[in-house]
Design an enzyme around this catalytic site. Structure first.
Site: not given
Ligand SMILES: Cc1cc2nc3c(=O)[nH]c(=O)nc-3n(C[C@H](O)[C@H](O)[C@H](O)COP(=O)(O)OP(=O)(O)OC[C@H]3O[C@@H](n4cnc5c(N)ncnc54)[C@H](O)[C@@H]3O)c2cc1C
Length: 379
Positions: A128-129, A242, A279, A340
């Site tokens: 989610e967002p 997955e 090498q 390049g």
């Molecule tokens: C191209 C793409 C395809 C995707 N496909 C899907 C899909 O099909 N279905 C779906 O549901 N999702 C999908 N995702 C989402 C993906 O699973 C999430 O982006 C991922 O799980 C991380 O969640 P977030 O982006 O909200 O990052 P956040 O949870 O906001 O995390 C931000 C950063 O903080 C770090 N972080 C978070 N919590 C902690 C903690 N407790 N300790 C230390 N570090 C932490 C994370 O590692 C990350 O570096 C996709 C994403 C992309 C970019």
């Protein structure tokens, strides 16, 4: 333990190679520009039995297990395909398993069989967002109203979200953020369900990614997968496959990049001699090859244990991190060895470099894998 190379698996590799050579390579650049793969590709892959690998014949699959799926993934990338192609064409690998495991014949007939036959496309919507790592904090809400749920909320970064006919959607069936989750299958076209803009990305260009919005979407209770409030467990159980798929994409991408870089260094001469005669370059290639191979062996070992039914959650997290680290290191070095040319869209290594970056983010980030590993260590 490792993935035993049976005559059937050799045949599967050959079939996959032929599919990629004939049906993918001539068009992949066009699909990268178009931002998606065509629906017909699903039908073609289904006819060959490739879409159904890892799913039982009783639900319309081709049989085989996780190890056979890994063989297909490896071979697609080895043959010049990409992890982006796998994300787009095999999204059902994350959208369907919960339905299959539930044994719900109605859902299997309406969604699983047509998807494995290549006539439907499914997606999985968890993120989610407000955040993806903290799955229990999901806020998209499903309120029970008679024999329906009324769903409100939004999802983002959903792979195949633009093309999907249905979305396996994680919703909260108690108060938002309570962690009481359920999985609902929501169809495109149902009132209140809208698919937002195409999200532009660094890599995985042939894989469409979307935002989804749900405003008072009425979903029949019969479209719930398994009992209410069992969604969190179901999501966690299916994360292993997955994560191992992403780990496989990582080491296979690394292997492919070693191959591309080796070929390039044999052909490219500087200061009057082939690069590969130096090498420093040969040792660099040897080191890259070693990293990719070590990752492959470890991922195979863990995958074989998962296929045997062992509860190896920590090892799966370690396998993902080992393979992603190897991949990140190798794609960067392989591009550098191309000079390049490596930076140009014409170079296959350039696509792998961009595609690889998601592997440490999707399916649980490297940091979240470290959390799991730390817990496994008793920390
Ligand atoms: C191209 C793409 C395809 C995707 N496909 C899907 C899909 O099909 N279905 C779906 O549901 N999702 C999908 N995702 C989402 C993906 O699973 C999430 O982006 C991922 O799980 C991380 O969640 P977030 O982006 O909200 O990052 P956040 O949870 O906001 O995390 C931000 C950063 O903080 C770090 N972080 C978070 N919590 C902690 C903690 N407790 N300790 C230390 N570090 C932490 C994370 O590692 C990350 O570096 C996709 C994403 C992309 C970019």
């Amino acid at each position: 333990m490792t993935i035993v190379d049976t005559p059937e698996r050799r045949q599967l590799r050959e079939l996959t190679r032929t599919f990629v050579t004939r049906e993918v390579l001539p068009y992949l650049d066009d699909w990268e520009r178009a931002g998606e793969v065509p629906r017909e590709l699903h039908a073609t892959a289904a006819k060959l039995g490739l879409l159904g690998i890892g799913f039982p014949e009783s639900v319309g699959g081709s049989g085989g297990n996780l190890l056979d799926s890994i063989v297909v993934t490896e071979e697609i990338i080895r043959s010049g395909g990409s992890s982006g192609l796998i994300a787009a064409l095999f999204t059902h690998g994350i959208a369907l398993p919960h339905m299959v495991a539930s044994g719900n014949v109605d859902l299997i007939d309406r969604y699983v069989r047509p998807t494995l036959a290549g006539t439907m496309i499914g997606a999985l919507a968890i993120t989610e967002p407000d955040g993806g790592s903290d799955v229990a904090a999901i806020r998209t809400h499903a309120r029970r109203d008679g024999d329906h749920y009324v769903v409100n909320g939004s999802k983002t970064y959903i792979t195949s979200g633009l093309r999907a006919d249905f979305v396996t959607t994680a919703v909260c069936t108690d108060f938002p953020g309570s962690g009481e989750l359920s999985l609902l299958v929501i169809e495109k076209g149902w009132p209140g369900f809208t698919v937002g803009r195409r999200l532009e990305k660094l890599g995985w260009h042939c894989s469409d990614t979307a935002e989804l919005s749900f405003v008072d979407v009425r979903v029949p209770v019969t479209n719930r997968i398994g009992p209410e409030d069992t969604g969190f467990l179901a999501i966690m159980q299916h994360f292993a496959a997955e994560r191992l798929s992403l780990a496989t994409q990582a080491y296979a991408t690394a292997q492919r990049c070693v191959e591309l870089a080796t070929r390039w260094c044999r052909d490219r001469s500087t200061f009057g001699r082939p690069l590969a005669s130096r090498q420093l370059v040969r040792h660099r290639l040897a080191e890259l090859h070693t990293r990719a191979e070590a990752a492959r062996v470890y991922v195979h070992e863990v995958a074989a244990r998962v296929a045997a039914g062992e509860p190896v959650v920590t090892e799966v997290a370690m396998a993902k991190n080992v393979a992603v680290a190897a991949c990140d290191h190798v794609v960067d070095a392989a591009l550098q060895l191309h000079g390049g040319f490596g930076y140009l869209r014409d170079a296959e290594v350039e696509r792998h470099y961009r595609d690889a970056r998601i592997l440490g983010i999707g399916g649980g980030t490297t940091e979240i894998m470290n959390e799991i590993i730390a817990k496994g260590m008793g920390l």
